[in-house]
Design an enzyme around this catalytic site. Sequence first.
Site, PDB file in Angstrom:
ATOM      1  N   GLY A 130      -2.199  -8.600  -7.288  1.00  9.76           N
ATOM      2  CA  GLY A 130      -3.242  -9.148  -7.738  1.00  9.76           C
ATOM      3  C   GLY A 130      -3.545 -10.466  -7.004  1.00  9.76           C
ATOM      4  O   GLY A 130      -3.107 -11.442  -7.574  1.00  9.76           O
ATOM      5  N   GLU A 249       4.472  -6.692   3.323  1.00  6.09           N
ATOM      6  CA  GLU A 249       3.133  -5.849   3.242  1.00  6.09           C
ATOM      7  C   GLU A 249       2.547  -5.609   4.829  1.00  6.09           C
ATOM      8  O   GLU A 249       2.150  -4.534   4.962  1.00  6.09           O
ATOM      9  CB  GLU A 249       2.372  -6.355   2.447  1.00  6.09           C
ATOM     10  CG  GLU A 249       0.834  -5.755   2.394  1.00  6.09           C
ATOM     11  CD  GLU A 249      -0.193  -6.500   1.681  1.00  6.09           C
ATOM     12  OE1 GLU A 249       0.071  -7.473   0.891  1.00  6.09           O
ATOM     13  OE2 GLU A 249      -1.185  -5.751   1.530  1.00  6.09           O
TER      14      GLU A 249
END
Length: 384
Positions: A130, A249
């Site tokens: 998010g 990531e």
Amino acid sequence: MVNIAELKTHAGIKELRLAVREFIKEEKENGTFKVMCDASISGFSPEFSKKLAKKGWIGMTIPKKYGGQEKSNLERYVVLEELLSNGAPVSAHWVADRQTAPLLLKFGTEEQKMKYIPSICEGEMYFSIGLSEPNSGSDLASLSTRAVDKGDHWLLNGSKIWTTGAHHSHNILVLCRTSPKNEKNKYEGMSQIIVDLKSPGVTIRPIYLMTGEHEFNEVFFEDVKVPKENLVGVEGNGWQQGLTELAFERSGPDRFLSTYPLLEELIGTIKSDGSDLSDLRDLGSCIASLVTLRKMSLEVASLLEQKKTPNTEAAMVKDLGTQFENQIIHTTRNTISIFPSLDSDKLIEVYAAQSILHSPGFTLRGGTTEILRSIISKGVNISG
Ligand SMILES: Cc1cc2nc3c(=O)[nH]c(=O)nc-3n(C[C@H](O)[C@H](O)[C@H](O)COP(=O)(O)OP(=O)(O)OC[C@H]3O[C@@H](n4cnc5c(N)ncnc54)[C@H](O)[C@@H]3O)c2cc1C
């Protein structure tokens, strides 16, 4: 610890690679999944995730105490490499395994670790990221989603966008303001909180891809009550914590193997259909890029193993990796004549269509090319 030089020779690593290959071969033969490009985003299969967990291939670097396998980052790398290059359906658990579990391990409370990490390792709990908001993408620190301290809970209001897998995930790790924006330092006053996506006040709306697939979403938070204990790490330290998450990531093989099934199919097609082999310079250049990228990505895995936060190196891998993903598409089109189509009965045309239609996202997700290059320019020490 296994080091990079041992990747080919270390007996355990070789056995592991063969075991993963054998498993994937059986799964393919049993028709459990269809190979696809960009499978870490598109390949959703809770059953497959659970099978991987049973094999011990999720949460591989996590301590046994929390349900993990206590393996090295390089062993994990080998498993990911095999799964991605075979286009296996790994998207259900991908984010939770890649970045949420390591982040919780680093910053979470003991209760949070016990509550979330074992289920992540079992392939049963999925997380979404998010970060992005309608008016905050690259300039993430301008975000306005806000959590207000109400004593026994946080009251969350705002929205997120491009949220991959939110319609499947159990939780989302939200970066939000817990203090008003400080104009002198916009990075202060942000925190990370875990939000149960089934909470009252959460609305998830689909955003469809050009392929018609539903992968990402808008997520709205309207007076969502979030338990106080869902704050991860230190209140106000969300930006710094988030940077750690980004190294996980950006550096992995998912940043350059999205279109690999197309490359393999191209080579197979050239071999089988007697194509003109006189000019394979593009293909040769592709393979050279792959070898280099793999080495760089492995170096990052090795730095993560040493508990470092290689943000600059990870940004380099992601920037070059996404160029490589597109290079495979161009090479395919330059090398043989195809009509990319999702409905084609030729695999190469299906993989080409999947790759082309997903490609606009390659250089955006996980940080755009321009932003990565800015990080690299600041992080690289050119003074020698
Ligand atoms: C497939 C996919 C999956 C995604 N999944 C998620 C997810 O799960 N969770 C999540 O939070 N987000 C997700 N995102 C969002 C992604 O992180 C953002 O798209 C990205 O950060 C860019 O933000 P933006 O789209 O608002 O573009 P913008 O930030 O508006 O950028 C638009 C263009 O302007 C350029 N630009 C912007 N600022 C500068 C600057 N200072 N200097 C030079 N150039 C600049 C950019 O490089 C880009 O080319 C996903 C995106 C994609 C494509």
